[in-house]
Design an enzyme around this catalytic site. Structure first.
Site, mmCIF file in Angstrom:
data_model
loop_
_atom_site.group_PDB
_atom_site.id
_atom_site.type_symbol
_atom_site.label_atom_id
_atom_site.label_comp_id
_atom_site.label_asym_id
_atom_site.label_seq_id
_atom_site.Cartn_x
_atom_site.Cartn_y
_atom_site.Cartn_z
ATOM 1 N N GLU A 97 43.051 34.612 42.159
ATOM 2 C CA GLU A 97 43.687 36.192 42.170
ATOM 3 C C GLU A 97 43.239 36.579 40.966
ATOM 4 O OE1 GLU A 97 44.259 38.033 43.929
ATOM 5 O OE2 GLU A 97 45.876 37.633 44.957
ATOM 6 N N ASP A 98 43.529 38.030 41.482
ATOM 7 C CA ASP A 98 43.419 39.037 40.107
ATOM 8 C C ASP A 98 44.677 39.127 39.893
ATOM 9 O OD1 ASP A 98 45.358 40.226 42.437
ATOM 10 O OD2 ASP A 98 43.529 41.662 42.540
ATOM 11 N N ARG A 163 38.497 49.909 41.102
ATOM 12 C CA ARG A 163 38.262 48.603 40.858
ATOM 13 C C ARG A 163 37.169 48.572 39.884
ATOM 14 N NH1 ARG A 163 40.974 45.732 45.156
ATOM 15 N NH2 ARG A 163 41.224 46.748 46.761
HETATM 16 P P1 IMP Z 1 52.250 39.671 44.978
HETATM 17 O O1 IMP Z 1 52.322 38.774 46.861
HETATM 18 O O2 IMP Z 1 52.820 40.858 44.894
HETATM 19 O O3 IMP Z 1 52.469 38.910 43.731
HETATM 20 O O4 IMP Z 1 50.986 40.598 44.964
HETATM 21 C C1 IMP Z 1 49.902 40.591 44.955
HETATM 22 C C2 IMP Z 1 49.210 41.631 44.844
HETATM 23 O O5 IMP Z 1 49.619 42.742 44.326
HETATM 24 C C3 IMP Z 1 47.827 40.837 44.133
HETATM 25 O O6 IMP Z 1 46.647 40.457 44.734
HETATM 26 C C4 IMP Z 1 47.046 43.372 44.357
HETATM 27 O O7 IMP Z 1 46.663 42.899 45.371
HETATM 28 C C5 IMP Z 1 48.559 43.387 44.089
HETATM 29 N N1 IMP Z 1 49.176 43.893 42.822
HETATM 30 C C6 IMP Z 1 50.349 43.235 41.942
HETATM 31 N N2 IMP Z 1 50.346 44.079 40.697
HETATM 32 C C7 IMP Z 1 49.434 44.736 41.049
HETATM 33 C C8 IMP Z 1 48.968 45.926 39.684
HETATM 34 O O8 IMP Z 1 50.053 46.147 38.833
HETATM 35 N N3 IMP Z 1 47.699 47.100 40.312
HETATM 36 C C9 IMP Z 1 47.188 46.411 41.411
HETATM 37 N N4 IMP Z 1 46.996 45.318 42.254
HETATM 38 C C10 IMP Z 1 48.307 45.126 41.804
HETATM 39 MG MG MG Z 2 45.617 41.180 45.761
#
Ligand code: IMP
Ligand code: MG
Length: 174
Positions: A97-98, A163
């Site tokens: 995951e990013d 990106r």
């Molecule tokens: P989570 O479900 O809140 O952990 O969100 C994860 C996803 O949110 C990641 O795979 C990203 O696509 C997006 N995301 C969360 N924080 C950022 C950020 O700072 N920049 C860009 N995308 C983000």
């Molecule tokens: Mg994502």
């Protein structure tokens, strides 16, 4: 409407870190077969760099789960948009995951993948925002812990843009 991007992690730092992570994974999975699963779209840049630093036979696959839309903050609901092609039963799986923010996306993905009975299931995230966590997720390989800032580049987007930046930067003023 002035936006700017302040460099947080440089291209050189990224390269060094990805090499480290690849070496660690190579070590941990010696003699085992691996499937690396990238979550689209954010993980593609990290994943393509990472797999070339893993000196083992491996397969790749991808999965798309719904994410933030065009907003900076999560909609909380996580849905599978596009599933894997490979059967992961009995396989050693690493999900790539990013970034992990609330943890909701990965928590859901793990829940779904566990049901398919992989032999092992680990997580690699290039970035981690520990202070934003809403649900606990065990991350096995982390590139960098970062503060609660919205970042773009190295695969991460804002409204699908940025990106392709070769570094990670903090997006200001969008
Ligand atoms: P989570 O479900 O809140 O952990 O969100 C994860 C996803 O949110 C990641 O795979 C990203 O696509 C997006 N995301 C969360 N924080 C950022 C950020 O700072 N920049 C860009 N995308 C983000
Ligand atoms: Mg994502």
């Amino acid at each position: 409407m002035n936006s700017r991007i302040d460099v947080l992690i440089s291209r050189d730092e990224i390269e060094k870190k990805v090499k480290e992570l690849g070496a660690k994974i190579t070590d941990d999975y010696k003699g085992k077969e691996l499937i690396i699963i990238g979550l689209l779209r954010g993980s593609v840049i990290f994943m393509s760099d990472l797999i070339r630093e893993i000196n083992l036979p491996l397969k790749v696959d991808f999965m798309t789960v719904s994410s933030y839309g065009n907003e900076k903050y999560s909609s909380k609901e996580v849905k599978i948009i596009q599933d894997l092609s490979e059967n992961i039963m009995g396989k050693n799986v690493i999900v790539v995951e990013d970034i992990i923010d609330s943890g909701l996306t990965l928590n859901k993905v793990l829940e779904i993948l566990k049901i398919r009975e992989p032999k092992s299931l680990k997580l690699a995230a290039f970035l981690n925002k520990p202070t934003r966590r809403e649900i606990e997720v065990k991350v096995d390989y982390i590139g960098y812990n970062i503060p609660d800032e919205f970042v773009v580049g190295y695969g991460l987007d804002y409204a699908q843009m940025y990106r392709n930046l070769p570094y990670v930067g903090i997006l200001k003023g969008e």
